[in-house]
Scaffold this motif. Structure first.
Motif, PDB file in Angstrom:
ATOM      1  N   THR A 103       0.834  -1.205   0.000  1.00  0.00           N
ATOM      2  CA  THR A 103       0.000   0.000   0.000  1.00  0.00           C
ATOM      3  C   THR A 103       0.868   1.254   0.000  1.00  0.00           C
ATOM      4  OG1 THR A 103      -0.188  -0.135   2.415  1.00  0.00           O
ATOM      5  CG2 THR A 103      -1.980  -1.063   1.115  1.00  0.00           C
ATOM      6  N   ASP A 104       2.022   1.180   0.658  1.00  0.00           N
ATOM      7  CA  ASP A 104       2.952   2.305   0.648  1.00  0.00           C
ATOM      8  C   ASP A 104       3.425   2.622  -0.763  1.00  0.00           C
ATOM      9  OD1 ASP A 104       2.743   2.548   3.345  1.00  0.00           O
ATOM     10  OD2 ASP A 104       4.684   1.636   3.819  1.00  0.00           O
ATOM     11  N   LEU A 105       3.568   1.603  -1.579  1.00  0.00           N
ATOM     12  CA  LEU A 105       3.982   1.809  -2.970  1.00  0.00           C
ATOM     13  C   LEU A 105       2.991   2.733  -3.684  1.00  0.00           C
ATOM     14  CD1 LEU A 105       5.746   1.095  -5.462  1.00  0.00           C
ATOM     15  CD2 LEU A 105       4.246  -0.880  -5.815  1.00  0.00           C
ATOM     16  N   VAL A 106       1.711   2.494  -3.456  1.00  0.00           N
ATOM     17  CA  VAL A 106       0.674   3.322  -4.088  1.00  0.00           C
ATOM     18  C   VAL A 106       0.594   4.686  -3.433  1.00  0.00           C
ATOM     19  CG1 VAL A 106      -1.775   3.499  -4.648  1.00  0.00           C
ATOM     20  CG2 VAL A 106      -0.640   1.263  -4.691  1.00  0.00           C
ATOM     21  N   TRP A 107       0.549   4.687  -2.086  1.00  0.00           N
ATOM     22  CA  TRP A 107       0.383   5.961  -1.386  1.00  0.00           C
ATOM     23  C   TRP A 107       1.603   6.855  -1.558  1.00  0.00           C
ATOM     24  CZ3 TRP A 107      -4.316   6.199  -1.271  1.00  0.00           C
ATOM     25  CH2 TRP A 107      -5.166   5.279  -0.668  1.00  0.00           C
ATOM     26  N   GLY A 108       2.803   6.279  -1.580  1.00  0.00           N
ATOM     27  CA  GLY A 108       4.004   7.086  -1.782  1.00  0.00           C
ATOM     28  C   GLY A 108       3.981   7.798  -3.120  1.00  0.00           C
ATOM     29  N   SER A 109       3.586   7.075  -4.168  1.00  0.00           N
ATOM     30  CA  SER A 109       3.481   7.680  -5.497  1.00  0.00           C
ATOM     31  C   SER A 109       2.378   8.738  -5.522  1.00  0.00           C
ATOM     32  CB  SER A 109       3.175   6.594  -6.539  1.00  0.00           C
ATOM     33  OG  SER A 109       4.128   5.557  -6.497  1.00  0.00           O
ATOM     34  N   ALA A 110       1.231   8.407  -4.922  1.00  0.00           N
ATOM     35  CA  ALA A 110       0.098   9.342  -4.927  1.00  0.00           C
ATOM     36  C   ALA A 110       0.412  10.609  -4.147  1.00  0.00           C
ATOM     37  CB  ALA A 110      -1.135   8.655  -4.338  1.00  0.00           C
ATOM     38  N   LEU A 111       1.177  10.480  -3.054  1.00  0.00           N
ATOM     39  CA  LEU A 111       1.538  11.656  -2.269  1.00  0.00           C
ATOM     40  C   LEU A 111       2.350  12.645  -3.087  1.00  0.00           C
ATOM     41  CD1 LEU A 111       2.577  10.465   1.308  1.00  0.00           C
ATOM     42  CD2 LEU A 111       0.863  12.177   0.718  1.00  0.00           C
ATOM     43  N   ILE A 112       3.307  12.126  -3.834  1.00  0.00           N
ATOM     44  CA  ILE A 112       4.159  12.994  -4.650  1.00  0.00           C
ATOM     45  C   ILE A 112       3.332  13.683  -5.733  1.00  0.00           C
ATOM     46  CG2 ILE A 112       6.098  13.005  -6.267  1.00  0.00           C
ATOM     47  CD1 ILE A 112       7.307  10.715  -4.591  1.00  0.00           C
ATOM     48  N   VAL A 113       2.480  12.910  -6.400  1.00  0.00           N
ATOM     49  CA  VAL A 113       1.641  13.488  -7.450  1.00  0.00           C
ATOM     50  C   VAL A 113       0.637  14.482  -6.856  1.00  0.00           C
ATOM     51  CG1 VAL A 113      -0.063  12.988  -9.242  1.00  0.00           C
ATOM     52  CG2 VAL A 113       1.909  11.467  -8.923  1.00  0.00           C
ATOM     53  N   GLY A 114      -0.002  14.104  -5.752  1.00  0.00           N
ATOM     54  CA  GLY A 114      -0.980  14.984  -5.111  1.00  0.00           C
ATOM     55  C   GLY A 114      -0.350  16.273  -4.624  1.00  0.00           C
ATOM     56  N   GLY A 115       0.831  16.174  -4.003  1.00  0.00           N
ATOM     57  CA  GLY A 115       1.527  17.371  -3.553  1.00  0.00           C
ATOM     58  C   GLY A 115       1.899  18.273  -4.707  1.00  0.00           C
ATOM     59  N   ALA A 116       2.301  17.672  -5.828  1.00  0.00           N
ATOM     60  CA  ALA A 116       2.650  18.457  -7.017  1.00  0.00           C
ATOM     61  C   ALA A 116       1.431  19.198  -7.567  1.00  0.00           C
ATOM     62  CB  ALA A 116       3.250  17.548  -8.086  1.00  0.00           C
ATOM     63  N   ILE A 117       0.269  18.548  -7.522  1.00  0.00           N
ATOM     64  CA  ILE A 117      -0.962  19.188  -7.996  1.00  0.00           C
ATOM     65  C   ILE A 117      -1.293  20.421  -7.148  1.00  0.00           C
ATOM     66  CG2 ILE A 117      -3.469  18.917  -8.170  1.00  0.00           C
ATOM     67  CD1 ILE A 117      -2.965  15.991  -8.964  1.00  0.00           C
ATOM     68  N   VAL A 118      -1.199  20.253  -5.817  1.00  0.00           N
ATOM     69  CA  VAL A 118      -1.489  21.375  -4.915  1.00  0.00           C
ATOM     70  C   VAL A 118      -0.507  22.522  -5.161  1.00  0.00           C
ATOM     71  CG1 VAL A 118      -1.569  22.116  -2.500  1.00  0.00           C
ATOM     72  CG2 VAL A 118      -2.531  19.905  -3.155  1.00  0.00           C
ATOM     73  N   MET A 119       0.779  22.204  -5.293  1.00  0.00           N
ATOM     74  CA  MET A 119       1.776  23.252  -5.514  1.00  0.00           C
ATOM     75  C   MET A 119       1.530  23.978  -6.846  1.00  0.00           C
ATOM     76  SD  MET A 119       5.941  23.013  -5.663  1.00  0.00           S
ATOM     77  CE  MET A 119       5.918  22.103  -7.214  1.00  0.00           C
ATOM     78  N   TYR A 120       1.225  23.226  -7.899  1.00  0.00           N
ATOM     79  CA  TYR A 120       0.970  23.828  -9.208  1.00  0.00           C
ATOM     80  C   TYR A 120      -0.226  24.792  -9.150  1.00  0.00           C
ATOM     81  CZ  TYR A 120      -0.644  24.264 -14.036  1.00  0.00           C
ATOM     82  OH  TYR A 120      -1.071  24.754 -15.237  1.00  0.00           O
TER      83      TYR A 120
END
Length: 578
Positions: free
Chosen positions: A188-205
């Protein structure tokens, strides 16, 4: 509340957890390898699972709430040192700590102290480790997760209750780790780790997009006191230039001491030696201590590396995580600063009239993401998943220490199936205790500062003891317990007695001794004690550590090259934001 957002959000969270449990279905927790399968994923984790698991276990709403809040306040980019210095620390852990731990075939970090020193030293680390995991890290992640959800859904009954959300998150995470063990956490960390990076990038953008469009007259009100930016400057500047103009103080005044509109800039890593949180002196020594302790000796982080398929796989996974750590300040710290620039009014607590900086990231998400349900469900799921995965990891590690270092040691129990049942029982006990403590953390100004201050009683002494354990085979066995106990006494003395006395007499350069400086002082006190005891009465024969001949202990040359590149990149980032 958009029904589509809720359906997608719940579906994503439940689906990922189901994948984790499904992936752990082949683990035989009732057989001869039951303890290894449940607590260490059968020692079969590959590098990409180790790397993403390290990031997902580390990055949670604890960072998105606590660290973003600190950056929205006066710390700014300085708080990013915890992330960028961690990247360098991880490289050292991969090639300094991990080979010794895998060679000994450890289940837990305190177990090393049993072999090198004695049982008292093992207990001296195991008991505080459980207390820290349950009452500090686990409770703080429950709190920060509940804080985020309750702030985001601030108009929805139950969901806007901090206490109710603390209990819901705790129960949900406990069920997850109870069933799945470490292997379920890793997948599950594999999915959540990837999603965290993408989600954080969306918020920053999206935050930078709003920054580029907001009227200059409104933005100018949030600039730091010594900024020379004018409305005319902001009107012609790009989003990044606006960010720098608003938060960059006058040359030579790259510090902020008195809140968000303090005397200098938020986009600098170095703060004055008089700073109470991260003085530049801490970058030399003090900040390295919690970094090395957290990434090299903290059970809930190191446990996934102990489950590596081989030394090479573990090293590649750790270096991969180190590279990802370089990205985190751009996803957590900078958005925190932007939250103040864009929505400073939303950070005010109506009841007290004071800023609640832990609201920074939730406010940012609520204002930027909530209007777009096709995006918001993903960001919410990533953040919720981060909470669940971190809690699962912490509960799994706390139960591992309690089972292997306490129960198995004192009872003599060796039946793997029985140990797994005991471990699951500890999960239930620990999550109930953490959930009781979590709501009370709302009384702390900064949840991130709460965590770091508490670690001062633990990390310097344990790190110093492990250094002697690694490199001084003739240091007396009793030094393990002596060193850990000496640090607790020293840190308490410098916090409440000696420290205030030194400051009152004008023998310190600031109004108080920063907790990172206290860590450095105590660290050297324990090191000095170890040197003296070793010189006065060294052991006649060096200690021989156990050897695990099952794991392949060949180092990875590729990881060594990538590790060197990570160090160079870290230095470059410090040069840019100095």
């Amino acid at each position: 509340m958009n029904i589509l957002e809720v359906i997608l959000f719940i579906g994503a969270v439940v689906g990922v957890i189901a994948i984790g449990i499904w992936k752990s279905r082949d683990e035989d927790t009732s057989g001869e390898q039951g303890a290894s399968d449940y607590f260490l994923a059968g020692r079969g984790l590959t590098w990409w699972l180790v790397g993403f698991s390290l990031i997902a276990a580390n990055i949670s709403t604890e960072q998105f709430v606590g660290m973003s809040g600190s950056s929205a306040n006066w710390l700014g980019m300085a708080i990013a040192s915890y992330e960028w210095m961690a990247a360098v620390t991880l490289v050292f852990v991969a090639f300094w700590f991990l080979p010794k731990f895998l060679k000994a075939g450890l289940y837990t970090i305190p177990e090393f102290l049993q072999y090198r020193f004695d049982g008292v030293a093992r207990l001296s680390m195991a008991i505080p480790a459980i207390v820290t995991l349950v009452f500090v890290t686990t409770s703080s992640v429950i709190f920060s997760g509940a804080k985020f959800v309750s702030e985001y859904y601030n108009t929805v009954p139950v969901l806007n209750s901090l206490t109710a959300m603390c209990w819901l998150i705790a129960i949900f995470a406990a069920v997850y780790v109870f069933v799945g063990g470490l292997k379920a956490c890793a997948w599950t960390d594999l999915v959540w780790g990837s999603a965290l990076i993408v989600g954080g990038a969306i918020v920053m953008y999206m935050a930078f997009s709003v920054l580029s469009e907001k009227p200059a007259e409104e933005l100018i009100l949030t600039k730091v006191a010594n900024s020379t930016a004018t409305v005319a400057d902001l009107e012609t500047a790009s989003a990044w230039e606006r960010f720098m103009l608003l938060n960059d103080g006058v040359e030579g005044e790259a510090v902020a001491l008195e809140g968000p509109n303090g005397t200098g800039g938020k986009v600098h890593m170095v703060r004055p030696k008089t700073d109470s949180d991260i003085p530049w002196t801490a970058l030399l020594i003090g900040l390295w201590i919690p970094n090395f302790f957290y990434w090299g000796l903290n059970q809930y982080i190191v446990q996934r590396t102990l489950g590596s398929k081989s030394l090479a796989e573990g090293q590649k996974g750790i270096v991969f995580a180190a590279a990802l750590k370089l990205l985190i300040p751009f996803l957590v710290v900078i958005p925190g600063i932007l939250a103040y620039n864009l929505f400073s009014g939303d950070l005010l607590n109506a009841a007290t009239g004071e800023y609640d900086y832990d609201r920074a990231f939730p406010v940012l998400v609520r204002n930027l993401i909530k209007p777009y349900p096709m995006i918001s469900w993903f960001v919410l799921a990533a953040l919720c998943g981060a909470v669940i995965s971190s809690l699962a990891s912490m509960l799994n590690s706390a139960s591992t220490i309690a089972t292997m270092d306490l129960y198995a040691k004192f009872s003599g129990e060796k039946n793997p199936a029985k140990l797994v049942k005991i471990g699951r029982g500890f999960v239930v006990i620990f999550v109930l205790l953490a959930a009781l403590v979590a709501p009370a953390l709302d009384n702390f100004t900064s949840i991130f500062a709460y965590i770091q201050e508490f670690q001062g009683f633990i990390s310097p002494g344990i790190l110093a003891v492990f250094i002697f354990g690694f490199f001084s085979p003739r240091t007396p066995r009793y030094f393990g317990a002596v060193g850990i106990g000496l640090n607790v006494i020293s840190y308490g003395a410098f916090k409440w007695l000696i420290g205030p006395w030194i400051v009152t007499n004008g023998w310190w350069y600031a109004e108080q001794i920063a907790f990172l400086d206290r860590m450095a002082i105590c660290f050297f006190i324990v090191l000095l004690a170890g040197v003296i005891l070793t010189l006065v009465k060294p052991m006649e024969k060096p200690v021989e550590m156990p050897v695990n001949d099952v794991i392949v202990l060949e180092s990875s040359k590729g990881a060594q090259i990538c590790g060197a590149l990570v160090v160079v990149a870290t230095i470059a980032l410090y040069a840019i934001f100095w």
